[in-house]
Write a protein that holds these residues in place. Sequence first.
Motif, PDB file in Angstrom:
ATOM      1  N   ASP A 169      -0.269  29.707 -17.309  1.00 54.16           N
ATOM      2  CA  ASP A 169       0.333  30.713 -16.687  1.00 54.16           C
ATOM      3  C   ASP A 169       0.917  30.554 -15.465  1.00 54.16           C
ATOM      4  O   ASP A 169       0.881  29.102 -15.066  1.00 54.16           O
ATOM      5  CB  ASP A 169      -0.921  31.897 -16.521  1.00 54.16           C
ATOM      6  N   ARG A 170       1.361  31.449 -14.752  1.00 48.99           N
ATOM      7  CA  ARG A 170       2.229  31.112 -13.596  1.00 48.99           C
ATOM      8  C   ARG A 170       1.507  29.868 -12.581  1.00 48.99           C
ATOM      9  O   ARG A 170       1.899  29.556 -11.716  1.00 48.99           O
ATOM     10  CB  ARG A 170       2.771  32.210 -12.731  1.00 48.99           C
ATOM     11  N   ASN A 171      -0.004  30.174 -12.493  1.00 50.84           N
ATOM     12  CA  ASN A 171      -0.773  29.412 -11.528  1.00 50.84           C
ATOM     13  C   ASN A 171      -1.102  28.153 -12.055  1.00 50.84           C
ATOM     14  O   ASN A 171      -2.100  27.345 -11.375  1.00 50.84           O
ATOM     15  CB  ASN A 171      -2.030  30.203 -11.140  1.00 50.84           C
ATOM     16  N   THR A 197     -10.584  30.348 -16.478  1.00 49.76           N
ATOM     17  CA  THR A 197     -10.765  30.672 -14.717  1.00 49.76           C
ATOM     18  C   THR A 197     -11.821  29.600 -14.259  1.00 49.76           C
ATOM     19  O   THR A 197     -12.910  29.704 -14.702  1.00 49.76           O
ATOM     20  CB  THR A 197     -11.471  31.928 -14.868  1.00 49.76           C
TER      21      THR A 197
ATOM     22  N   GLN B 133       0.038  41.450  -7.680  1.00 51.67           N
ATOM     23  CA  GLN B 133       0.838  40.600  -6.662  1.00 51.67           C
ATOM     24  C   GLN B 133       2.429  41.067  -6.980  1.00 51.67           C
ATOM     25  O   GLN B 133       3.135  41.238  -6.033  1.00 51.67           O
ATOM     26  CB  GLN B 133       0.597  39.230  -7.043  1.00 51.67           C
TER      27      GLN B 133
END
Lengths: 261, 174
Positions: A169-171, A197, B133
């Motif tokens: 994902d973007r993180n 996570t 966000q």
Amino acid sequence: MTASDPWQPTDDDLTAYIDGEAAPELADRIDTLLQADRALGERLSRLAAVDQQVRSAFHVPIGDPAVGRLAAMLRRSGPRIKLRTPHVGSWLTDRWPTAMAASFALAVAFVGGYAMRPPERLATPLAVGAVQRNSPVHEFLESRPTGDRLEFTDASQKFTVELAATFRDRNGAPCREFEATRGTRTHVLKVGVACRTPAEHGWRIVGLLETSVPAADQGPSEITPSSSEIKDVIGGLLAALGASPTVTPEEEAKLLAARWK
Amino acid sequence: MPQDVREEIVALLPRLLRFAYALTGAKEEAEDVVQSACERALARLDQFAPGTRLDSWMFKIVHSVTIDRVRRRRRLTYMDPAMLTEMIADDARILERTAAREELAVVHVAMAALPDEQRIVLAMVALEGLPYQDVAEALGIPIGTVMSRLSRARRKLAEATARSLSPTKGSAAS
């Protein structure tokens, strides 16, 4: 800890929980409370139901004439305009063109997008929310490569879950796309994404699309959702996650060996 | 591989339409809004940052167009639920039960009754599934504000539908 615990989540807490935006500690606390507090479950369900009501009230079908009119307007508007966007090479996206060409009947009973469905999380191992640690689904996500299948029985029915793709994902968190089929893989029941996570040292299903797709015209290896609406929803989920292109098999093997660290 | 951006916007049209529909409360208005938003987007394509989300950018433009139009002429009005039931009956062909249509009408009324800032947040999250966000960035507000606006909006809609489903309903909309 449960019935005697005076703490109750606020509406803001529940809102964050419904949307998968609650901090892990808060989500765990609500998870625990939900197991014993029926009133909280009902309160949560009422709030979560709002999303589906809004989606129903403002539903615009793919084939709505306004979509055609606006599409024609856009396509008439001058020369091609190129825009570079990230490509997501996942199992589903790769197969969408085939899926779109297929013409088997589709009955979609989805609650689209990126929505939590708390009541269901208690009833099935494939529900939006934290995947129970040490469960077969957790072990499957944790330790098996893309393409592997897990078979299990729930309420006397046989299900198969297949890992479709791995991406970040973007993180940078690893995520795995999966699909669940029933019986002899003749119906696609659920298509979803689970992300690792780190704070929880586990997996959380962040999006789940429920379908009822008969695959009568497909071979057993070609079970594919065939709706542009499904494409829209899953595409929206992948976009919402900021999905990167799928990782290579070598990268995936390294991630598996390192337990996703 | 780069694609024609117009085709990417075409793919977003159903989402843009329902988003505008939720903001304006009227389908015809939503089509006008989306058309203006598409024209504005193509004219300002240089302002779009490649690699960021096209859908968020388009939602922001749709919201901006809606605000401009609403400022010019207030079309978000409170309607009688019975009238709304008739208006949306055609949209809701898949729902045959009157009760279901009534519920949709109640949602329309409750949505229209929300303050603008709550309606937009609810539409972005509940309808379009955007992360907090992204909503915060698009609207220029803190994430905590996104959460509280969303929370209030959900509670108001939940209360409105609960009232409509109670046997003593009579004044469905507040």
